[in-house]
Design an enzyme around this catalytic site. Structure first.
Site, PDB file in Angstrom:
ATOM      1  CB  ALA A   1      -1.008   0.110   1.261  1.00 38.79           C
ATOM      2  CB  ALA A   2       4.133   2.211   1.311  1.00 38.93           C
TER       3      ALA A   2
ATOM      4  N   GLY B   1       0.605   5.158   0.034  1.00 42.09           N
ATOM      5  CA  GLY B   1      -0.777   5.328   0.457  1.00 42.09           C
ATOM      6  C   GLY B   1      -1.873   6.187  -0.421  1.00 42.09           C
ATOM      7  N   GLY B   2      -1.413   6.509  -1.576  1.00 46.06           N
ATOM      8  CA  GLY B   2      -2.209   6.843  -2.748  1.00 46.06           C
ATOM      9  C   GLY B   2      -3.155   6.227  -3.050  1.00 46.06           C
ATOM     10  CE  LYS B   3      -1.369   2.193  -7.194  1.00 49.52           C
ATOM     11  NZ  LYS B   3      -0.493   2.627  -6.808  1.00 49.52           N
TER      12      LYS B   3
ATOM     13  CG  ASP C   1       6.645 -11.064   2.820  1.00 47.73           C
ATOM     14  OD1 ASP C   1       6.025 -11.355   2.075  1.00 47.73           O
ATOM     15  OD2 ASP C   1       8.041 -11.392   2.984  1.00 47.73           O
TER      16      ASP C   1
ATOM     17  CB  CYS D   1       3.901   1.196 -11.930  1.00 49.34           C
ATOM     18  SG  CYS D   1       5.129   0.828 -10.945  1.00 49.34           S
TER      19      CYS D   1
END
EC number: 2.1.1.176
Length: 429
Positions: free
Chosen positions: A255-256, A258-260, A303, A375
């Site tokens: 998640a880091a 945290g934009g999503k 993890d 990405c």
């Protein structure tokens, strides 16, 4: 400014740390920026990003103009000369200032005896510039990418590889995400216009706005209040495909920063979100983003291959897996990726992605949705990955994104569009 804080020598040290020590520019640059005046921070960033974007050209020029490479304690001078070339080729810094400041950089890195050498090489380049650039235009280095990556792109995209490479070598546009809990996109575009700036909506992603000209975040209407977030348009596609709903239990894995996570909560403010990332340091950015936007989520370090350690036996209605990847779709934003990645990394990353997919799939409820995203633009991490996952996972079905033969949606980087990104939406039968 103190001599040791010569901008050109700081840029040379940053590039050296990336290329020689394998450190990412996002880790190397901030402490160096603390050493320069606010007015010089943008130029330091431009020199670092620019040299890494054009590294193979600058290396080629050094090999042409110097009989032997700089090694050992003199190695920083190698990169200082690159910084000089970059200024002469790509910036509006007057040539006499570029030369003087670059030569002076030798003093800052305690190599004053090499000032004459640096001056001589840069002046020789000025004299031979046209001839050298004509020769460079026919060399293998002209693509500004490592050879292994050019080959992979040629194999994967026989008719599009040059367009991808050209896009990677451009400066990226600045995309924003309007927080729909505060404003409609059109409403915020009106506020932007009132502030003297112009933006354009994305046709496919309902919260995405591209600024006509990149701007500092403090100039954006309501940034501090959480009205808008900097996020590439393609990254916003994750929440579009995930389609989160209020009341659902949702996992945002990897998640880091945290934009999503925050986008999910903008779309579904009443969702119960668990954000997990393996990197404890980067998780601080998740907390920062949640705080600025006034949102709540459960945040854990963990993890992806061992979900029992961070969620016990929980199952989720929806899972977003933004998998660890080569990041070959965001090279225009992070040019250091070209020089940090190695060909062998791709197989290792594909193996890691497969392991995470296999271990997290049982955590999805029947009828639930998992969005696999990267990405990357490489098929080994994307279409091939999902094709083999579907073959070995009988209760997984593809939805909305592609066909079983060509699963997923692949966005390629380009011009004013979003970054290179891949999504596959999977439903558990």
């Amino acid at each position: 400014m103190k001599k040791q804080n010569n901008l050109r020598s700081l840029a040379a040290q940053a590039v050296e740390q990336v290329v020689e020590q394998g450190q990412s520019l996002s880790n190397v640059l901030p402490p160096l920026q603390q050493k320069v005046a606010d007015k010089d921070k943008a130029l330091l960033q431009e020199l670092c990003f620019g040299v890494l974007r054009t590294l193979s050209q600058l290396e080629w020029l050094i090999n042409k103009l110097m009989s032997r490479p700089m090694t050992g304690k003199q190695r920083t001078v190698h990169y200082l000369i690159m910084v000089g070339f970059y200024q002469l080729l790509y910036t509006r810094v007057p040539p006499h200032a570029a030369l003087a400041e670059t030569v002076e950089g030798a003093v800052s890195i305690k190599r004053p005896q090499l000032k004459g050498l640096i001056n001589g090489v840069l002046r020789q380049f000025q004299r031979q510039q046209e001839t050298l650039l004509n020769e460079f235009a026919t060399s293998d280095a002209r693509f500004l990418h490592p050879g292994w990556l050019v080959k992979r792109l040629q194999n994967a995209y026989p008719t599009q590889w040059q367009r991808i490479i050209e896009a990677n070598n451009q400066r990226p546009p600045m995309w924003l995400r309007v927080n729909r809990t505060h404003h409609t996109r059109d409403g915020w575009l009106g506020l932007l216009e009132d502030a003297g700036m112009k933006g354009y909506p994305h046709p496919d992603y309902p919260d995405a706005v591209r600024l006509e000209t990149p701007a500092p975040v403090h100039a954006l209407p309501g940034f501090a209040e959480g009205w808008v977030t900097v996020q590439d348009a393609s990254a916003q596609g994750c929440a579009v495909f995930l389609a989160p709903q209020n009341g659902e239990h949702i996992l945002d894995l990897c998640a880091a920063p945290g934009g999503k996570t925050t986008h999910i909560l903008e779309v579904a403010p009443e969702a119960d979100v668990l954000a997990v990332d393996i990197d404890e340091q980067r998780l601080s950015r998740v907390y920062d983003n949640l705080k600025r936007l006034g949102m709540k989520a459960t945040v854990k370090q963990g993890d992806g291959r061992y979900p029992a350690q961070w969620c016990g036996e929980q199952q989720f209605d929806r899972i977003l897996l933004d998998a660890p990847c080569s990041a070959t779709g965001v090279i225009r934003r992070h040019p250091d990726i070209k020089w940090l990645r190695r060909d062998r990394d791709i197989a290792e990353l594909a193996q890691l992605q497969a392991e995470i997919l296999d271990t997290v799939w049982p955590r999805l409820k029947p009828g639930g949705t998992l969005v696999y995203a990267t990405c990357s633009v490489l098929p080994e991490e994307n279409r091939d990955q999902i094709k083999t996952f579907l073959q070995r996972t009988p209760d997984a079905a593809l939805s909305e994104t592609g066909t079983p033969d060509q699963p997923g949606q692949q966005n390629l980087p380009g011009g004013e569009e979003g970054d290179g990104f891949f999504y596959a939406k999977l439903i558990k039968k």
